[in-house]
Design an enzyme around this catalytic site. Structure first.
Site, PDB file in Angstrom:
ATOM      1  N   ARG A  72      -7.683  -5.534 -10.620  1.00 21.36           N
ATOM      2  CA  ARG A  72      -8.011  -6.481  -9.877  1.00 21.36           C
ATOM      3  C   ARG A  72      -9.401  -7.287  -9.944  1.00 21.36           C
ATOM      4  O   ARG A  72      -9.741  -8.284  -9.256  1.00 21.36           O
ATOM      5  CB  ARG A  72      -8.356  -5.568  -8.251  1.00 21.36           C
ATOM      6  N   GLU A 109     -12.830   8.546  -8.223  1.00 17.83           N
ATOM      7  CA  GLU A 109     -12.871   9.154  -6.729  1.00 17.83           C
ATOM      8  C   GLU A 109     -11.676  10.438  -6.841  1.00 17.83           C
ATOM      9  O   GLU A 109     -11.768  11.191  -6.274  1.00 17.83           O
ATOM     10  CB  GLU A 109     -12.787   8.283  -5.456  1.00 17.83           C
TER      11      GLU A 109
END
Length: 191
Positions: A72, A109
């Site tokens: 992205r 994460e």
């Protein structure tokens, strides 16, 4: 630092950017509130405003490299690079770049990953900006900083469209400034 705290407080573009980001609950695993910027890319005004805010910030800072994190960061980085007169350097997942590369592993994460950069992409002393869509733990940005600094670049700042007010991994950025446009939205904010 958030854009609203840096002269853009009350700027309606920030609200438009935030509202253009779709929240997808429990993706890619339970408990994650995924901030989907593909809906921002579909909104011409919000997409343009995002790029414009970054360009306004980095124009005149003598940045010669905009390094975009796969995937992205690739959506914002090239436009920013072209607008400020810098080159775009893709930081990719393993085995996606031809030629000799250096690698940097990092924790996410919800797992681990690795970034690679071609060794001839940056030169010693070049001033670099790292761009990505979101920062949570700081692991990806830390890996990007590591790649650029190993090749002698000076990382001026990291920039993300979305970020937590208290980036859990801010210490992982080794004191590098972090510029964020908006905070993550929760599902209840979408209705």
């Amino acid at each position: 630092m958030f854009a609203a705290e840096n002269g853009l407080k009350g700027d309606p573009r920030l609200q438009g950017i935030s509202q253009a980001i779709r929240v997808v609950p429990h993706f890619p695993k339970p408990g994650i509130m995924f901030q989907d910027i593909t809906t921002l890319l579909l909104d011409h005004k919000a997409f343009k405003d995002t790029v414009d805010i970054f360009v306004d910030r980095y124009r005149g800072m003598n940045i010669s490299v905009v390094a975009g994190v796969e995937a992205r960061g690739f959506m914002f980085g090239p436009s920013i690079a072209l607008s400020i007169g810098a080159k775009f350097v893709p930081l990719r997942k393993p085995r996606k770049l031809p030629g000799e590369v250096i690698s940097e592993a990092y924790d996410l994460e919800y797992g681990t990953d690795c970034l690679e950069m071609q060794i001839d992409a940056v030169k010693t002393g070049e001033r670099a900006l790292v761009i990505d869509d979101l920062v949570a733990t700081g692991g990806t940005l830390s890996a990007a900083i590591g790649l650029l600094e190993r090749m002698g670049a000076e990382v001026v700042e990291c920039a993300c469209v979305v970020g937590l007010r208290e980036v859990k991994g801010q210490r992982r950025l080794d004191g590098k400034p972090l510029y964020i446009l908006v905070e993550p939205r929760q599902l209840d904010e979408c209705f």
